[in-house]
Design a protein around this motif. Structure first.
Motif, PDB file in Angstrom:
ATOM      1  N   TYR A   1       0.833  -1.195   0.000  1.00  0.00           N
ATOM      2  CA  TYR A   1       0.000   0.000   0.000  1.00  0.00           C
ATOM      3  C   TYR A   1       0.876   1.256   0.000  1.00  0.00           C
ATOM      4  CZ  TYR A   1      -4.242   2.729   0.741  1.00  0.00           C
ATOM      5  OH  TYR A   1      -5.295   3.605   0.577  1.00  0.00           O
ATOM      6  N   HIS A   2       1.911   1.254   0.820  1.00  0.00           N
ATOM      7  CA  HIS A   2       2.851   2.371   0.844  1.00  0.00           C
ATOM      8  C   HIS A   2       3.583   2.488  -0.485  1.00  0.00           C
ATOM      9  CE1 HIS A   2       3.326   2.567   5.539  1.00  0.00           C
ATOM     10  NE2 HIS A   2       2.230   3.138   5.097  1.00  0.00           N
ATOM     11  N   TRP A   3       4.158   1.375  -0.948  1.00  0.00           N
ATOM     12  CA  TRP A   3       4.972   1.424  -2.163  1.00  0.00           C
ATOM     13  C   TRP A   3       4.146   1.863  -3.369  1.00  0.00           C
ATOM     14  CZ3 TRP A   3       7.128  -4.159  -1.206  1.00  0.00           C
ATOM     15  CH2 TRP A   3       8.029  -4.124  -0.147  1.00  0.00           C
ATOM     16  N   THR A   4       2.925   1.347  -3.467  1.00  0.00           N
ATOM     17  CA  THR A   4       2.068   1.679  -4.608  1.00  0.00           C
ATOM     18  C   THR A   4       1.854   3.182  -4.718  1.00  0.00           C
ATOM     19  OG1 THR A   4       0.927  -0.443  -4.622  1.00  0.00           O
ATOM     20  CG2 THR A   4      -0.289   1.448  -5.511  1.00  0.00           C
ATOM     21  N   HIS A   5       1.496   3.799  -3.616  1.00  0.00           N
ATOM     22  CA  HIS A   5       1.158   5.225  -3.669  1.00  0.00           C
ATOM     23  C   HIS A   5       2.394   6.112  -3.683  1.00  0.00           C
ATOM     24  CE1 HIS A   5      -2.697   3.396  -2.373  1.00  0.00           C
ATOM     25  NE2 HIS A   5      -3.134   4.246  -3.289  1.00  0.00           N
ATOM     26  N   LEU A   6       3.466   5.628  -3.093  1.00  0.00           N
ATOM     27  CA  LEU A   6       4.732   6.356  -3.175  1.00  0.00           C
ATOM     28  C   LEU A   6       5.230   6.381  -4.625  1.00  0.00           C
ATOM     29  CD1 LEU A   6       6.777   7.772  -1.262  1.00  0.00           C
ATOM     30  CD2 LEU A   6       7.963   5.582  -1.066  1.00  0.00           C
ATOM     31  N   GLU A   7       5.120   5.263  -5.317  1.00  0.00           N
ATOM     32  CA  GLU A   7       5.587   5.194  -6.700  1.00  0.00           C
ATOM     33  C   GLU A   7       4.692   6.005  -7.636  1.00  0.00           C
ATOM     34  OE1 GLU A   7       5.904   0.967  -7.280  1.00  0.00           O
ATOM     35  OE2 GLU A   7       7.462   0.824  -5.721  1.00  0.00           O
ATOM     36  N   LEU A   8       3.370   5.964  -7.419  1.00  0.00           N
ATOM     37  CA  LEU A   8       2.480   6.787  -8.239  1.00  0.00           C
ATOM     38  C   LEU A   8       2.799   8.270  -8.081  1.00  0.00           C
ATOM     39  CD1 LEU A   8      -0.982   5.023  -7.755  1.00  0.00           C
ATOM     40  CD2 LEU A   8       0.349   5.154  -9.867  1.00  0.00           C
ATOM     41  N   LYS A   9       3.128   8.661  -6.865  1.00  0.00           N
ATOM     42  CA  LYS A   9       3.404  10.080  -6.610  1.00  0.00           C
ATOM     43  C   LYS A   9       4.768  10.499  -7.145  1.00  0.00           C
ATOM     44  CE  LYS A   9       3.054  13.531  -2.897  1.00  0.00           C
ATOM     45  NZ  LYS A   9       1.929  14.268  -3.513  1.00  0.00           N
ATOM     46  N   ARG A  10       5.780   9.684  -6.899  1.00  0.00           N
ATOM     47  CA  ARG A  10       7.133  10.086  -7.280  1.00  0.00           C
ATOM     48  C   ARG A  10       7.353  10.055  -8.791  1.00  0.00           C
ATOM     49  NH1 ARG A  10       6.769  12.241  -3.290  1.00  0.00           N
ATOM     50  NH2 ARG A  10       7.766  11.752  -1.288  1.00  0.00           N
ATOM     51  N   TYR A  11       6.827   9.056  -9.459  1.00  0.00           N
ATOM     52  CA  TYR A  11       7.060   8.945 -10.900  1.00  0.00           C
ATOM     53  C   TYR A  11       6.050   9.730 -11.735  1.00  0.00           C
ATOM     54  CZ  TYR A  11      10.527   5.252 -10.172  1.00  0.00           C
ATOM     55  OH  TYR A  11      11.642   4.549  -9.791  1.00  0.00           O
ATOM     56  N   PHE A  12       4.802   9.758 -11.279  1.00  0.00           N
ATOM     57  CA  PHE A  12       3.731  10.295 -12.132  1.00  0.00           C
ATOM     58  C   PHE A  12       3.002  11.488 -11.528  1.00  0.00           C
ATOM     59  CE2 PHE A  12       4.105   5.688 -12.866  1.00  0.00           C
ATOM     60  CZ  PHE A  12       4.502   5.703 -14.187  1.00  0.00           C
ATOM     61  N   ASP A  13       3.412  11.899 -10.320  1.00  0.00           N
ATOM     62  CA  ASP A  13       2.775  13.034  -9.640  1.00  0.00           C
ATOM     63  C   ASP A  13       1.266  12.816  -9.497  1.00  0.00           C
ATOM     64  OD1 ASP A  13       2.930  15.437  -8.291  1.00  0.00           O
ATOM     65  OD2 ASP A  13       2.499  16.625 -10.076  1.00  0.00           O
ATOM     66  N   ILE A  14       0.887  11.586  -9.182  1.00  0.00           N
ATOM     67  CA  ILE A  14      -0.524  11.231  -9.010  1.00  0.00           C
ATOM     68  C   ILE A  14      -0.837  11.152  -7.521  1.00  0.00           C
ATOM     69  CG2 ILE A  14      -2.194   9.336  -9.253  1.00  0.00           C
ATOM     70  CD1 ILE A  14      -1.018   8.836 -12.019  1.00  0.00           C
ATOM     71  N   ASP A  15      -1.847  11.904  -7.111  1.00  0.00           N
ATOM     72  CA  ASP A  15      -2.233  11.966  -5.700  1.00  0.00           C
ATOM     73  C   ASP A  15      -3.477  11.156  -5.373  1.00  0.00           C
ATOM     74  OD1 ASP A  15      -0.245  13.526  -4.441  1.00  0.00           O
ATOM     75  OD2 ASP A  15      -1.038  15.309  -5.390  1.00  0.00           O
ATOM     76  N   LEU A  16      -4.075  10.521  -6.356  1.00  0.00           N
ATOM     77  CA  LEU A  16      -5.271   9.723  -6.087  1.00  0.00           C
ATOM     78  C   LEU A  16      -4.904   8.396  -5.433  1.00  0.00           C
ATOM     79  CD1 LEU A  16      -7.282  10.150  -9.431  1.00  0.00           C
ATOM     80  CD2 LEU A  16      -7.826  11.155  -7.197  1.00  0.00           C
ATOM     81  N   LEU A  17      -5.772   7.929  -4.535  1.00  0.00           N
ATOM     82  CA  LEU A  17      -5.639   6.572  -4.033  1.00  0.00           C
ATOM     83  C   LEU A  17      -6.090   5.613  -5.119  1.00  0.00           C
ATOM     84  CD1 LEU A  17      -7.066   6.894  -0.387  1.00  0.00           C
ATOM     85  CD2 LEU A  17      -4.670   6.867  -1.101  1.00  0.00           C
ATOM     86  N   LEU A  18      -5.327   4.559  -5.346  1.00  0.00           N
ATOM     87  CA  LEU A  18      -5.669   3.598  -6.391  1.00  0.00           C
ATOM     88  C   LEU A  18      -6.742   2.638  -5.897  1.00  0.00           C
ATOM     89  CD1 LEU A  18      -5.204   2.376  -9.177  1.00  0.00           C
ATOM     90  CD2 LEU A  18      -3.277   1.079  -8.221  1.00  0.00           C
ATOM     91  N   ASN A  19      -7.840   2.567  -6.638  1.00  0.00           N
ATOM     92  CA  ASN A  19      -8.917   1.626  -6.352  1.00  0.00           C
ATOM     93  C   ASN A  19      -9.731   1.418  -7.627  1.00  0.00           C
ATOM     94  OD1 ASN A  19     -10.820   3.821  -6.539  1.00  0.00           O
ATOM     95  ND2 ASN A  19     -10.366   4.357  -4.406  1.00  0.00           N
ATOM     96  N   ASN A  20     -10.852   0.730  -7.508  1.00  0.00           N
ATOM     97  CA  ASN A  20     -11.685   0.466  -8.687  1.00  0.00           C
ATOM     98  C   ASN A  20     -12.103   1.742  -9.402  1.00  0.00           C
ATOM     99  OD1 ASN A  20     -12.195  -2.219  -9.510  1.00  0.00           O
ATOM    100  ND2 ASN A  20     -13.284  -2.620  -7.595  1.00  0.00           N
ATOM    101  N   ASP A  21     -12.454   2.755  -8.631  1.00  0.00           N
ATOM    102  CA  ASP A  21     -12.989   3.984  -9.221  1.00  0.00           C
ATOM    103  C   ASP A  21     -11.921   4.839  -9.896  1.00  0.00           C
ATOM    104  OD1 ASP A  21     -15.505   3.319  -8.491  1.00  0.00           O
ATOM    105  OD2 ASP A  21     -15.660   4.707  -6.808  1.00  0.00           O
ATOM    106  N   THR A  22     -10.687   4.743  -9.430  1.00  0.00           N
ATOM    107  CA  THR A  22      -9.621   5.582  -9.997  1.00  0.00           C
ATOM    108  C   THR A  22      -8.779   4.843 -11.028  1.00  0.00           C
ATOM    109  OG1 THR A  22      -8.117   4.973  -8.192  1.00  0.00           O
ATOM    110  CG2 THR A  22      -9.451   6.975  -7.899  1.00  0.00           C
ATOM    111  N   ALA A  23      -9.013   3.541 -11.173  1.00  0.00           N
ATOM    112  CA  ALA A  23      -8.154   2.716 -12.025  1.00  0.00           C
ATOM    113  C   ALA A  23      -8.091   3.231 -13.455  1.00  0.00           C
ATOM    114  CB  ALA A  23      -8.629   1.268 -12.001  1.00  0.00           C
ATOM    115  N   HIS A  24      -9.228   3.538 -14.045  1.00  0.00           N
ATOM    116  CA  HIS A  24      -9.255   3.964 -15.450  1.00  0.00           C
ATOM    117  C   HIS A  24      -8.481   5.262 -15.646  1.00  0.00           C
ATOM    118  CE1 HIS A  24     -10.663   4.603 -19.532  1.00  0.00           C
ATOM    119  NE2 HIS A  24     -11.004   5.827 -19.198  1.00  0.00           N
ATOM    120  N   GLU A  25      -8.728   6.235 -14.773  1.00  0.00           N
ATOM    121  CA  GLU A  25      -8.055   7.529 -14.884  1.00  0.00           C
ATOM    122  C   GLU A  25      -6.546   7.391 -14.722  1.00  0.00           C
ATOM    123  OE1 GLU A  25      -8.017  11.825 -12.506  1.00  0.00           O
ATOM    124  OE2 GLU A  25      -9.733  10.464 -12.286  1.00  0.00           O
TER     125      GLU A  25
END
Length: 475
Positions: free
Chosen positions: A106-130
Motif C-alpha cells: 500500500y505504501h509502495w504503490t502510492h509512493l511510486e504513483l506520486k514520485r514517478y507520475f505526480d498522481i495523488d489519487l488513491l488507487l482503487n476500482n474507481d480511480t483505475a481507469h483515470e
C-alpha cells in the motif's frame, strides 16, 4: 462504490514522526544519490532504452509481490499471469489495492504513483481507469523511457545480476553509450552449484561452450568458471551474488569431488552428503577467486522456494510461490567463512537474511570476521524480500546496531525487477531517519544534528561509495 480519494498520507513528512527525523531526512538523507548495488533490472531494456506501453507492463508484469496479494484477495489467475489484457490486469490490481492496507504494498504503490507520475489519487476500482490512462500517456513518451526512469531518481550506479554464461553485450553497449548512470553487473553462478537439479548437464554444456572448453571433470568446471570470472572482471564486474537455502560445509577430497561430478554427468542420483560436499568445494573455490579479484561476495540466504508444486508445474519458478525458510545457518556458515579467512582469502562479504529469527545470529557472525583490514568488511545486508518493509528494515537496523556498527552499514538496495522501484530507497531512508530522530527526542542519542546527520549520509551513500569503489571502475 469507492470514492476518488486523494492521497493524504504520502506527505513531505511521511514516516517522519518528529522534528529531528524531519531534519535528518530532508537535510541529509534525501539529497544523497542512489547506489543500487543489487537488482534484477534487465540490462537489455536499459541498453535499448525501452519504452513501456502502459503501467501493467512497467509495474505488474513479473511482480510476484503484487501477484501474491491479488491471489489472496481472490483475483483469478487469468488477471494475474493469464490471458487477460493489460487493462484488465491493471483493473485486477487496482481492485486489490484497498485490501493491502498495512501491507507494504500500500505504501509502495502510492509512493511510486506520486514520485514517478505526480498522481495523488488513491488507487482503487474507481480511480483505475483515470490512473491507467494518465500513466500510459506518460510512459509512452520518451521522458519515461527506462534510462530516464532510472536517471530521474538520482541514481548513480545500478548493478544488475547475470549468469556466468551471459555475454554482457548490453553492459558493453551501455559502457560505450555515454549514459550518465553507471550500469554494472554481478556474477551469479547458482546454476553451476545446483548439481542435483534437472538440467544441470545441459547447463554445463552451455557454460563449456561459452568458455571455449569442454567440461569433463570437476577441475575443468572450476577452470571454466575462472575464465568467466576473468571475463566479467574485464567488463567491470566487482561483485558476485549467490541465492542459497544455506551455505553447506562438508569437506571432501579431490577424488571424491571428481567421483561426484562423474555420477552427476551420468545422471545418477546423488546423496545429500554428496551434494553438500560438491557445493562446499565449489563455494570455497569461488570465494578464493573473488578474493583474488578484489570482489565483494553476496549471499542471499534462507528462501524456501516453489512450495506450491501444482502452481509451480503450471507457471514455473519466480511466480509467487516462495516463502521464508527455517534452515540451520550458523555452524556451516561460520566454518565456510573461517575456511576462507584461515588462508586470508575472505573477500568483502554481504550476508542477507530472509528469516528474522536469524537476524541477531548474522549480525553477530559478521563481527567474527571483521579483522580491521577494511572498514565494514563484513556486512549484515539490508532487509531482503519479505523483510524489505518498515518492520523488517527496523529489525535489521536494530540487530545490526546492537551487535555491530550501524555507522559502517552500506544501506539499501532495490533487489527488484521493476524500473519503478527506486522509491524503496526513499522508504528505507525515511525509516532510518525516524528511528534516529525518535531516539534523539527521547534523549537516547545526543541532539547533535551534524553528528547524527553524518551517519545518515554515510549509510545512505558514502559507505557504499567507499565499499564498492564503482567510480574507480568507471574511470
Amino acid at each position: 462504490m469507492e470514492k476518488k480519494l486523494k492521497q493524504n498520507f504520502i506527505t513531505d513528512n511521511f514516516l517522519l514522526h518528529n522534528k529531528y527525523a524531519e531534519e535528518l531526512y530532508h537535510e541529509y538523507a534525501a539529497k544523497q544519490p542512489i547506489i543500487d548495488y543489487h537488482c534484477h533490472l534487465s540490462p537489455a531494456q536499459i541498453a535499448k532504452d525501452h519504452i513501456f506501453e502502459n503501467l501493467t507492463q512497467a509495474w505488474i508484469q513479473g511482480d510476484h509481490y503484487k501477484w501474491r496479494a491479488m491471489r489472496a484477495a481472490g483475483v483469478n489467475e487469468r488477471y494475474i499471469t493469464g490471458s487477460a489484457d493489460d487493462r484488465e490486469k491493471f483493473q485486477g490490481w487496482a481492485a486489490t489495492v484497498p485490501y493491502t492496507l498495512r501491507n507494504p504494498l500500500y505504501h509502495w504503490t502510492h509512493l511510486e504513483l506520486k514520485r514517478y507520475f505526480d498522481i495523488d489519487l488513491l488507487l482503487n476500482n474507481d480511480t483505475a481507469h483515470e490512473i491507467y490512462q494518465e500513466t500510459s500517456v506518460k510512459l509512452k513518451s520518451g521522458a519515461y523511457s527506462c534510462q530516464n526512469l532510472i536517471q530521474d531518481m538520482n541514481v548513480e550506479v545500478v548493478c544488475t545480476t547475470e549468469d556466468p554464461t551471459d555475454t554482457l553485450e548490453h553492459h558493453q553497449q551501455l559502457a560505450k553509450s555515454g549514459y550518465e548512470v553507471h550500469i554494472n553487473t554481478s556474477f551469479r553462478p547458482d546454476k553451476a552449484l545446483l548439481i542435483s537439479h534437472e538440467g544441470y548437464n545441459s547447463y554445463l554444456d552451455v557454460l563449456g561452450e561459452i568458455s571455449g572448453m569442454e567440461i569433463t571433470s570437476y577441475k575443468t568446471l572450476c577452470d571454466a568458471l575462472a575464465k568467466r570470472i576473468a571475463y566479467f572482471h574485464e567488463n567491470g564486474c566487482r561483485l558476485s551474488d549467490h541465492g542459497l537455502n544455506y551455505i553447506p560445509f562438508v569437506e571432501a577430497s579431490t577424488h571424491e569431488l571428481e567421483s561426484i561430478f562423474t555420477k552427476s554427468r551420468k545422471e545418477e542420483n546423488l546423496t545429500r552428503d554428496e551434494v553438500d560436499k560438491y557445493q562446499t568445494a565449489l563455494l570455497l573455490f569461488l570465494g578464493e577467486q573473488y578474493h583474488a579479484k578484489g570482489w565483494v561476495q553476496q549471499f542471499h540466504l534462507g528462501a524456501l522456494r516453489n512450495n506450491n508444486s501444482r502452481k509451480f508445474r503450471e507457471l514455473g519458478p519466480d511466480t509467487g510461490w516462495d516463502s521464508i525458510g527455517d534452515y540451520p545457518q550458523a555452524y556451516t556458515l561460520s566454518r565456510y567463512l573461517d575456511a576462507l579467512d584461515t588462508d586470508d582469502n575472505l573477500a568483502k562479504t554481504i550476508l542477507y537474511n530472509l528469516n528474522p529469527a536469524d537476524n541477531e545470529m548474522l549480525a553477530a557472525m559478521i563481527g567474527n570476521f571483521n579483522d580491521g583490514s577494511i572498514k565494514g568488511k563484513m556486512q549484515f545486508g539490508s532487509g531482503w524480500w519479505f523483510l524489505d518493509q518498515k518492520d523488517g528494515i527496523t529489525k535489521q537496523l536494530n540487530a545490526l546496531s546492537n551487535m555491530g556498527l550501524l555507522s559502517c552499514f552500506i544501506g539499501m538496495l532495490t533487489d527488484s525487477r521493476s524500473f519503478l522501484s527506486y522509491p524503496r530507497h526513499e522508504y528505507f531512508r525515511r525509516v532510518l531517519c525516524n528511528i534516529l530522530g525518535e531516539e534523539m527526542q527521547k534523549g537516547e542519542l545526543p541532539e547533535e544534528m551534524d553528528l547524527i546527520g553524518k551517519m545518515v549520509v554515510d549509510i545512505c551513500y558514502q559507505n557504499a561509495k567507499e565499499y564498492f569503489k564503482f567510480n574507480a571502475i568507471h574511470k
